[in-house]
Design an enzyme around this catalytic site. Sequence first.
Site, PDB file in Angstrom:
ATOM      1  N   HIS A   1      31.073  30.979  28.678  1.00  0.00           N
ATOM      2  CA  HIS A   1      30.092  31.781  29.422  1.00  0.00           C
ATOM      3  C   HIS A   1      30.606  33.165  29.802  1.00  0.00           C
ATOM      4  CE1 HIS A   1      27.420  28.426  29.512  1.00  0.00           C
ATOM      5  NE2 HIS A   1      28.317  27.657  30.090  1.00  0.00           N
TER       6      HIS A   1
ATOM      7  N   ASP B   1      28.588  36.064  38.063  1.00  0.00           N
ATOM      8  CA  ASP B   1      29.439  36.218  36.872  1.00  0.00           C
ATOM      9  C   ASP B   1      30.116  37.583  36.866  1.00  0.00           C
ATOM     10  OD1 ASP B   1      28.030  33.858  36.135  1.00  0.00           O
ATOM     11  OD2 ASP B   1      28.385  34.337  34.028  1.00  0.00           O
TER      12      ASP B   1
ATOM     13  N   ASP C   1      38.086  27.420  32.865  1.00  0.00           N
ATOM     14  CA  ASP C   1      36.775  26.906  33.229  1.00  0.00           C
ATOM     15  C   ASP C   1      35.674  27.720  32.538  1.00  0.00           C
ATOM     16  OD1 ASP C   1      35.189  25.217  35.158  1.00  0.00           O
ATOM     17  OD2 ASP C   1      34.528  27.192  35.849  1.00  0.00           O
TER      18      ASP C   1
ATOM     19  N   ASN D   1      35.181  33.150  34.919  1.00  0.00           N
ATOM     20  CA  ASN D   1      33.840  33.527  34.494  1.00  0.00           C
ATOM     21  C   ASN D   1      33.072  34.153  35.648  1.00  0.00           C
ATOM     22  OD1 ASN D   1      31.323  33.318  32.781  1.00  0.00           O
ATOM     23  ND2 ASN D   1      30.759  32.025  34.517  1.00  0.00           N
TER      24      ASN D   1
ATOM     25  N   GLU E   1      37.529  24.811  28.535  1.00  0.00           N
ATOM     26  CA  GLU E   1      36.333  23.995  28.681  1.00  0.00           C
ATOM     27  C   GLU E   1      35.184  24.690  27.969  1.00  0.00           C
ATOM     28  OE1 GLU E   1      33.360  22.332  32.207  1.00  0.00           O
ATOM     29  OE2 GLU E   1      34.082  24.382  32.219  1.00  0.00           O
TER      30      GLU E   1
END
Length: 517
Positions: free
Chosen positions: A233, A198, A229, A127, A266
């Site tokens: 996002h 990001d 992970d 991410n 996740e």
Amino acid sequence: MNFPKLTASILAISLLSSCAKKETPEVKNYWPQAGVTYEIFVQSFYDSNGDGIGDFNGVTQKLDYVKELGANAIWFMPIMPSPTYHKYDVTDYKAVHPDYGTLEDFKKLLEEAHKRDIKIVIDMIINHTSNQHPWFLEAKSSRDNPYRDYYVWAQKDTIADFLNKKVITLDSDNIQQWHDPGIGEDFYYGFFWGGMPDLNFDNPKVREEIFEIGRFWLEEVGVDGFRLDAAKHIFPDDRPLDNHEFWKEFRAKMEAIKPDIYLVGEVYDKKEVVAPYLPGLPALFNFDFHYTLLETMNTGEGMLLAKKQKEILDFYQGITPNFIDATISSNHDQPRLLNELGSDPEKYKQAISVLLTMPGAPYLYYGEEIGMLGLKPDENIREPFLWDVKEKDTGRASWIESKYSTDETVTPLALQKADPKSYFNHYKTLIALRNSHPALAVGKLELPDQEYPKSIMAYFRKTAGQEIFIVHNVGKEEVELELPVGFEEVIFGLGDGVNTNGKLKLSGNSSRVYLKE
Ligand SMILES: [Ca+2]
């Protein structure tokens, strides 16, 4: 009738020993569908060269231990170069952190793990990168740098609303998501904090880079899968469909390289948000399970978790029939489970009994099997594993001075191994039980029709050939209940219980697992 405790224990023991005479059931490997994965923070696990930091060679030396515990796979928290101790901000995606050893050491670890039929899953943090990653250093240098579009930029005056934002999320207490690199007037987006910019997944070049990194670890290194992970996002919160699509694309690319790749994501949220990720990420952590387990244990309301879990599984089933429910009792982001349960050893053992008799593919966080302690900040829930008493513990990491898990508060593994009532032996027994009973591993979850006293958690696990009934009294007072017909053979017992003609008196924080004759 009120049986004295001694009689109850003798009865329980005689029941257990009577079934032990039967043929020992075969232990099977149910990974990935229902096997056990052990989460390791290398830094705190086993230090093989005395520099105070756990390392790959240390893990290799302890693979027999992982095997003895009964785990089928290991998930390593990040192992790539990074400026932070936790390494969730990567500076080089095709290398390992020198503190942990060399890539050759890691390959040796893989080879030894595979010899023992232990799969290796590594944390993949895509991410964001570190703000020290060469891509970011290039990107921030000027607007026309070729790496500029690897990240997400906005001019200060266009993001005024965001800069005033006051909302936090479940997985981040960071309010400020746009950060000033200190050069010019553009801000960059970093969901977690300024040290983790990001990546811009709208840029096809970024996607290609990520797929290539995946290829490297699968093909050139030989890992079995990735733990993804911060999977929700990849694109901002208002673009969930793009997130789902990205993971489908990622999965297709990775499966083209390794058809049996394991991917666990996740997605830190409730089931409605989590489930749509299943087509891209066939295994997802069940955070609802974790929170409801704590609530059940701490309120004494037995059926909360059983009902919740049934609801979640039915819901997932509606999205896709092929999914892996990665259940957790804790992980590296949660306070240690024993702390969450008021440091009550009875509750703790019972919570583990629940985790390991429920459906799913359970994840165990290193140290939980010896009852390690720890509260936030995060480094204190990631303290060094205690292998032996301090004088003899040559492999104990010392990169941090432990605040919670010390020789005074936690019994080291070497001593626990010798004690049949230890946490370690409790874990080991339950994992072996699970891996030797197909119904406990892959059986369907069924809830009883009957109403039980409030503190009772009861459920069935069923396959075509086997039926198991599990009952936990999560309260502190003894309760009496009627056992379902045919369930008399006790295959696991925790605490005290007396069965008289199908009526079970079960003491507080006691559990029984029955196999149908
Ligand atoms: Ca070391």
